[in-house]
Design a protein around this motif. Structure first.
Motif: not given
Length: 372
Positions: A229-237, A261-265
């Motif tokens: 989830t921290q990667g800029v170029d990673n595909n959406p999880l 994960l501390g991110c948007a769900v």
């Protein structure tokens, strides 16, 4: 039902001595002259009601049962039409769909393997090509079922610090979502040709595998989720927090890992229309290959997909409360019933402590009435 069966088995095997729950005075006094009155049975009726309810209306088992539609070929007028439909589905549609799927795989591997194994460097360029190829192959799969999918809401965007969660009916959920955007999925590791596709194709888009029987996998997977989830170029999880396939009538408890994960769900609601086929995959009774055959011999797979508004952890809200709030959104949007069960009970027997506690409560309720 599973808990009831476990309790019954434990009683039969262990034969617990009810005198362990009696006081010393009650043991010494004979009770042959006492009569069992109706009020004694009424007082233990809640326990009996619970047991009867588990037999008659087991809400846990119903989450994992396929509910076939009522047969419509019941008279002399409809039966010939049904026979004609069988000939068309198995004699015409199925062979043509197999041909489409075979051609799709040939074209996919003809392009994917050289890019994956032969071309060195240009990692960003390779990732983009692999994304498009995976999306293309998933579209071929949907075509092989004559998939009629209606998407609602904005298309998922490639942004860091976000994770998509969806209710889970079958492995085809991933295929239906993947044809719109190249998600990286977290999924149970499978054997056979599905495992081969996981290792060679889906790992290239950043997918993560786990084995639910391995306790050590949880820590490794949790670390990989945070890194992804921290990667800029990673595909959406993409995560299916129920952890198992449910029959598209219910939602079971969401695992809290996706909400820590501390991110948007971003919630995704999926609802299949059973007018032509029930898309639920009962993995304990049917292999995924046979599941695909059933879909490919149906008239069509019809479903709706809703991309809902991103959600964030509120101040003072726990990860469990966050997960329940998102589950509420998905259940309401897809018209699913919520049940308070952990889907992993489908694979594991209940804890002996739980069944022993149930036995003790029942024994105490009976003995309290006999002492009066």
């Amino acid at each position: 039902m599973a808990g009831l069966e476990s309790s019954t088995a434990a009683i039969d095997l262990d034969r617990p001595n009810l005198e362990e729950y009696l006081t010393s005075d009650s043991i010494l006094q004979p009770r042959h002259h006492q009569k069992l009155h109706l009020r004694d049975l009424i007082d233990i009726s809640p326990t009996l009601t619970e047991a009867a309810g588990a037999i008659i209306d087991d809400s846990f088992t119903r989450c994992f049962k396929s509910n076939p539609p009522e047969p419509w070929n019941w008279n002399i007028y409809l039966f010939p039409l049904w026979c004609l439909g069988v000939v068309v589905r198995y004699g015409i549609l199925f062979p043509s769909r197999v041909a489409i799927l075979a051609v799709g795989w040939i074209l996919f591997f003809a392009a994917f393997l050289p890019v994956h194994f032969l071309i060195k460097g240009h990692e960003k360029w390779k990732r983009n090509i692999k994304r498009k190829l995976v999306e293309m192959m998933c579209s071929v799969f949907v075509t092989s079922w004559t998939g009629v999918v209606k998407y609602h809401g904005p298309r998922p965007s490639l942004r860091p610090h976000q994770v998509f969660v969806a209710n889970h009916t079958s492995m085809i959920d991933f295929i239906i979502l993947e044809q719109m955007a190249a998600f990286a999925v977290i999924m149970q590791k499978h054997p056979g040709w599905v495992g081969f596709i996981q290792e060679t194709v889906l790992e290239s888009v950043g997918s993560i595998w786990f084995n639910r029987t391995e306790a050590k996998d949880r820590e490794v997977v949790a670390r990989k989720l945070r890194e992804h989830t921290q990667g800029v170029d990673n595909n959406p999880l993409l995560i299916f927090p129920e952890g198992t396939c449910v029959n598209n009538d219910y939602t079971v408890m969401f695992k809290k890992g996706a909400f820590e994960l501390g991110c948007a769900v971003c919630p995704v609601a999926i609802k299949y229309n059973k007018i032509f086929v029930d898309a639920f995959w009962n993995s304990k009774k049917q292999s995924f290959t046979m599941h695909l055959v059933r879909l490919m011999t149906s008239w069509a797979v019809v479903c709706d997909v809703w991309y809902l508004e991103p959600q964030y952890l509120r101040p003072g809200e726990t990860s469990i409360e966050f997960a329940e709030r998102v589950r509420d959104m998905i259940s309401v949007r897809a018209g699913l019933k919520k049940v308070p069960w952990d889907g992993y009970l489908k694979y594991f027997r209940p804890s002996p402590k739980l069944t022993e506690r149930k036995q003790q409560i029942f024994a105490e309720s009976v003995l309290q009435r006999l002492e009066k």
